[in-house]
Design a protein around this motif. Sequence first.
Motif, short mmCIF file in Angstrom:
data_model
loop_
_atom_site.label_atom_id
_atom_site.label_comp_id
_atom_site.label_asym_id
_atom_site.label_seq_id
_atom_site.Cartn_x
_atom_site.Cartn_y
_atom_site.Cartn_z
N ASP A 33 -6.85 3.45 19.01
CA ASP A 33 -6.75 2.52 17.90
C ASP A 33 -6.10 3.31 16.76
OD1 ASP A 33 -10.08 1.34 18.63
OD2 ASP A 33 -8.15 0.54 19.31
N MET A 34 -5.17 2.69 16.05
CA MET A 34 -4.41 3.39 15.01
C MET A 34 -4.67 2.77 13.65
SD MET A 34 -2.93 5.73 16.75
CE MET A 34 -1.90 6.37 15.41
N TYR A 35 -4.72 3.62 12.66
CA TYR A 35 -5.03 3.17 11.31
C TYR A 35 -4.15 3.89 10.28
CZ TYR A 35 -9.26 1.46 13.56
OH TYR A 35 -10.14 0.80 14.39
N TRP A 36 -3.97 3.21 9.17
CA TRP A 36 -3.41 3.81 7.97
C TRP A 36 -4.49 3.81 6.90
CZ3 TRP A 36 1.12 6.31 7.46
CH2 TRP A 36 2.12 6.07 8.41
N TYR A 37 -4.67 4.96 6.29
CA TYR A 37 -5.57 5.11 5.15
C TYR A 37 -4.74 5.59 3.97
CZ TYR A 37 -9.80 4.87 8.07
OH TYR A 37 -10.81 4.47 8.90
N ARG A 38 -5.30 5.47 2.78
CA ARG A 38 -4.65 6.04 1.62
C ARG A 38 -5.68 6.63 0.67
NH1 ARG A 38 -2.35 0.50 -1.32
NH2 ARG A 38 -4.37 -0.30 -2.09
N GLN A 39 -5.20 7.60 -0.10
CA GLN A 39 -6.08 8.26 -1.06
C GLN A 39 -5.30 8.54 -2.32
OE1 GLN A 39 -7.95 11.87 0.38
NE2 GLN A 39 -9.60 11.68 -1.12
N ALA A 40 -5.75 7.93 -3.40
CA ALA A 40 -5.16 8.18 -4.71
C ALA A 40 -5.87 9.36 -5.36
CB ALA A 40 -5.28 6.93 -5.58
N PRO A 41 -5.22 10.02 -6.31
CA PRO A 41 -5.85 11.17 -6.96
C PRO A 41 -7.21 10.82 -7.56
CG PRO A 41 -3.54 11.06 -7.54
CD PRO A 41 -3.85 9.80 -6.78
N LYS A 43 -9.78 9.69 -6.08
CA LYS A 43 -10.47 8.56 -5.45
C LYS A 43 -10.75 8.86 -3.98
CE LYS A 43 -8.71 4.99 -8.54
NZ LYS A 43 -8.09 3.64 -8.63
N GLN A 44 -11.59 8.06 -3.38
CA GLN A 44 -11.91 8.24 -1.97
C GLN A 44 -10.78 7.72 -1.10
OE1 GLN A 44 -15.50 5.90 -1.44
NE2 GLN A 44 -14.37 4.02 -1.04
N ARG A 45 -10.80 8.15 0.15
CA ARG A 45 -9.81 7.68 1.11
C ARG A 45 -10.24 6.30 1.61
NH1 ARG A 45 -7.58 11.82 5.60
NH2 ARG A 45 -7.28 12.93 3.63
N ASP A 46 -9.37 5.33 1.51
CA ASP A 46 -9.68 3.95 1.87
C ASP A 46 -8.81 3.47 3.03
OD1 ASP A 46 -10.10 3.05 -1.61
OD2 ASP A 46 -11.62 3.58 -0.13
N LEU A 47 -9.37 2.57 3.81
CA LEU A 47 -8.62 1.95 4.89
C LEU A 47 -7.58 0.99 4.33
CD1 LEU A 47 -8.27 1.31 7.95
CD2 LEU A 47 -9.92 -0.54 7.61
N VAL A 48 -6.36 1.11 4.82
CA VAL A 48 -5.29 0.19 4.43
C VAL A 48 -5.08 -0.87 5.51
CG1 VAL A 48 -2.83 -0.01 3.90
CG2 VAL A 48 -4.14 1.98 3.08
N ALA A 49 -4.92 -0.40 6.74
CA ALA A 49 -4.66 -1.33 7.84
C ALA A 49 -4.98 -0.64 9.16
CB ALA A 49 -3.20 -1.78 7.82
N GLY A 50 -5.27 -1.45 10.16
CA GLY A 50 -5.54 -0.91 11.48
C GLY A 50 -4.98 -1.82 12.56
N ILE A 51 -4.68 -1.22 13.69
CA ILE A 51 -4.23 -1.98 14.86
C ILE A 51 -4.87 -1.35 16.09
CG2 ILE A 51 -2.08 -0.62 15.03
CD1 ILE A 51 -0.76 -3.28 16.05
N THR A 52 -5.58 -2.17 16.84
CA THR A 52 -6.28 -1.66 18.00
C THR A 52 -5.30 -1.41 19.15
OG1 THR A 52 -6.71 -3.81 19.00
CG2 THR A 52 -8.28 -3.04 17.34
#
Length: 117
Positions: A33-41, A43-52
């Motif tokens: 399963d693949m995901y994109w996360y992002r982290q702003a300065p 801030k915590q790392r958050d889920l952006v999108a995922g595809i199983t």
Amino acid sequence: QVQLVESGGGLVQPGGSLRLSCAASGGIFSIYDMYWYRQAPGKQRDLVAGITRGGSTNYGDSVKGRFTISRDNAKNTVSLQMTSLKPEDTADYYCNAHKRSNGMDYWGKGTLVTVSG
């Protein structure tokens, strides 16, 4: 284990578009399963999108309707098409591969997206 390399980040004006790609190697890409996360300065790392591995997708509330995740198992890549970008989308974007059989997670080093103008 799988290795992940992100690309496609950069500087874009508000309202613009950008496409991120993540290239995987060293594993059987189709089982992850693949995901994109992002982290702003600061801030915590958050889920952006995922595809199983089966192709089902999910998105964070803040990007729904603007971002689209896709995968190409033949090319071992996962992409994130980002449109209508906002300054608050500025962050380091990370690719993640999750293996269900053992719960392992693998990460890329990230690519920086800056929305400013």
